[in-house]
Design a protein around this motif. Sequence first.
Motif, PDB file in Angstrom:
ATOM      1  N   GLU A 256      18.414  92.318  58.040  1.00  9.89           N
ATOM      2  CA  GLU A 256      19.500  91.958  58.955  1.00  9.89           C
ATOM      3  C   GLU A 256      19.231  92.591  60.312  1.00  9.89           C
ATOM      4  O   GLU A 256      19.131  93.813  60.419  1.00  9.89           O
ATOM      5  CB  GLU A 256      20.848  92.430  58.414  1.00  9.89           C
ATOM      6  CG  GLU A 256      21.225  91.886  57.061  1.00  9.89           C
ATOM      7  CD  GLU A 256      22.514  92.501  56.539  1.00  9.89           C
ATOM      8  OE1 GLU A 256      23.367  92.891  57.384  1.00  9.89           O
ATOM      9  OE2 GLU A 256      22.672  92.623  55.318  1.00  9.89           O
TER      10      GLU A 256
ATOM     11  N   SER B  73      20.828  92.599  64.213  1.00 20.26           N
ATOM     12  CA  SER B  73      21.989  92.166  64.991  1.00 20.26           C
ATOM     13  C   SER B  73      22.047  92.905  66.323  1.00 20.26           C
ATOM     14  O   SER B  73      21.621  94.049  66.446  1.00 20.26           O
ATOM     15  CB  SER B  73      23.293  92.408  64.211  1.00 20.26           C
ATOM     16  OG  SER B  73      23.501  93.794  63.994  1.00 20.26           O
TER      17      SER B  73
ATOM     18  N   SER C 210      23.259  87.643  65.312  1.00 21.85           N
ATOM     19  CA  SER C 210      22.596  88.227  64.143  1.00 21.85           C
ATOM     20  C   SER C 210      21.609  87.238  63.541  1.00 21.85           C
ATOM     21  O   SER C 210      21.783  86.018  63.623  1.00 21.85           O
ATOM     22  CB  SER C 210      23.625  88.640  63.082  1.00 21.85           C
ATOM     23  OG  SER C 210      24.374  87.529  62.638  1.00 21.85           O
ATOM     24  N   PHE C 211      20.569  87.796  62.931  1.00 18.78           N
ATOM     25  CA  PHE C 211      19.529  87.022  62.257  1.00 18.78           C
ATOM     26  C   PHE C 211      19.259  87.677  60.913  1.00 18.78           C
ATOM     27  O   PHE C 211      18.934  88.870  60.840  1.00 18.78           O
ATOM     28  CB  PHE C 211      18.260  86.981  63.101  1.00 18.78           C
ATOM     29  CG  PHE C 211      17.144  86.201  62.481  1.00 18.78           C
ATOM     30  CD1 PHE C 211      17.255  84.834  62.285  1.00 18.78           C
ATOM     31  CD2 PHE C 211      15.979  86.828  62.066  1.00 18.78           C
ATOM     32  CE1 PHE C 211      16.231  84.093  61.713  1.00 18.78           C
ATOM     33  CE2 PHE C 211      14.935  86.108  61.492  1.00 18.78           C
ATOM     34  CZ  PHE C 211      15.072  84.744  61.312  1.00 18.78           C
ATOM     35  N   THR C 212      19.398  86.903  59.835  1.00 12.63           N
ATOM     36  CA  THR C 212      19.280  87.425  58.470  1.00 12.63           C
ATOM     37  C   THR C 212      18.219  86.657  57.703  1.00 12.63           C
ATOM     38  O   THR C 212      18.171  85.416  57.772  1.00 12.63           O
ATOM     39  CB  THR C 212      20.625  87.320  57.729  1.00 12.63           C
ATOM     40  OG1 THR C 212      21.637  87.993  58.468  1.00 12.63           O
ATOM     41  CG2 THR C 212      20.523  87.928  56.345  1.00 12.63           C
TER      42      THR C 212
ATOM     43  N   THR D  78      16.843  81.756  55.827  1.00 12.65           N
ATOM     44  CA  THR D  78      17.163  82.432  57.086  1.00 12.65           C
ATOM     45  C   THR D  78      18.519  81.961  57.587  1.00 12.65           C
ATOM     46  O   THR D  78      18.965  80.844  57.281  1.00 12.65           O
ATOM     47  CB  THR D  78      16.097  82.153  58.159  1.00 12.65           C
ATOM     48  OG1 THR D  78      16.093  80.757  58.477  1.00 12.65           O
ATOM     49  CG2 THR D  78      14.715  82.564  57.663  1.00 12.65           C
ATOM     50  N   GLU D  79      19.140  82.811  58.373  1.00 11.16           N
ATOM     51  CA  GLU D  79      20.463  82.485  58.907  1.00 11.16           C
ATOM     52  C   GLU D  79      20.622  83.132  60.281  1.00 11.16           C
ATOM     53  O   GLU D  79      20.429  84.344  60.438  1.00 11.16           O
ATOM     54  CB  GLU D  79      21.547  82.996  57.957  1.00 11.16           C
ATOM     55  CG  GLU D  79      22.966  82.720  58.406  1.00 11.16           C
ATOM     56  CD  GLU D  79      23.977  83.309  57.439  1.00 11.16           C
ATOM     57  OE1 GLU D  79      24.895  84.012  57.890  1.00 11.16           O
ATOM     58  OE2 GLU D  79      23.823  83.068  56.220  1.00 11.16           O
ATOM     59  N   THR D  80      20.948  82.326  61.272  1.00 13.26           N
ATOM     60  CA  THR D  80      21.214  82.805  62.630  1.00 13.26           C
ATOM     61  C   THR D  80      22.661  82.487  62.976  1.00 13.26           C
ATOM     62  O   THR D  80      23.109  81.347  62.784  1.00 13.26           O
ATOM     63  CB  THR D  80      20.273  82.146  63.647  1.00 13.26           C
ATOM     64  OG1 THR D  80      18.920  82.394  63.273  1.00 13.26           O
ATOM     65  CG2 THR D  80      20.502  82.706  65.041  1.00 13.26           C
ATOM     66  N   SER D  81      23.388  83.458  63.491  1.00 13.61           N
ATOM     67  CA  SER D  81      24.807  83.243  63.763  1.00 13.61           C
ATOM     68  C   SER D  81      25.244  83.974  65.025  1.00 13.61           C
ATOM     69  O   SER D  81      24.658  84.996  65.407  1.00 13.61           O
ATOM     70  CB  SER D  81      25.665  83.708  62.579  1.00 13.61           C
ATOM     71  OG  SER D  81      25.534  85.102  62.378  1.00 13.61           O
TER      72      SER D  81
END
Length: 240
Positions: A195, A197, A211-213, A229-232
């Motif tokens: 994680e 952020s 944030s990038f997970t 992957t997850e970008t928010s």
Amino acid sequence: MIRTLYHADFSPDTDDEIPRFSLDGELGLLINTGNTSAASVKAAINADHETESWSSLYFAELLYKESGTPTTRRDVSAQRFYSSAQFDYKLLTPGRRLFMYGDYEDDQFNGYDHRASLAAGYSQRLWRNEDSEFKYSIGPGFSFIEADEDNTSVVNDGIIVRASAEYRYRWSSGAKLRQFLSTEAGQENTKSRSETSLSANVFGSLAMKLSFTLNHETDTAEDVNPLSTETSVALVYQFF
């Protein structure tokens, strides 16, 4: 070299305010209309409780996504609930601790019904000053996974080794950087999480967070990608 890189004075346990409790909430919302109809919601709560003998962290996160077209109904593409807690008991030597950790995850799209893990061991905060801090933990634990295969409930459990590390940096402007890494290594599967952020104050107790997970597993179902992957982008409000 490390001292020069992070500009840290390596003071391991400098808690100026004890007891201390902080709580912040995070909310990200995206709605699309037109050629594509989609909606996604990400909400999280993060709490930090510090006493003379204990340092405790609590975290809960909810993610929901659905998408479609104007002529078709929306289909759910992501639905996950994740929560974790870690309790560090402070030893007599500053910065050194014993920890207990537990988490629970219910994800409709990772091939499992739900899973949970417990771990305990040794943790240490190498330094903490007004600019940055770094801490890590490592210890044995137990993982529990339940999945449905051909309408039959399948349970997989086993011994794991869990390790985590966290680095935080704070600029004088109030912007914050956080890098967190964790891995749970078992005989059949190794689950890793990263994680990253970056948050900046908007005004008062309100901040904007990017944030990038990354989540990776060595053993997944055939139709599940081992890396996700997850970008928010979300608004964060600090209650306390």
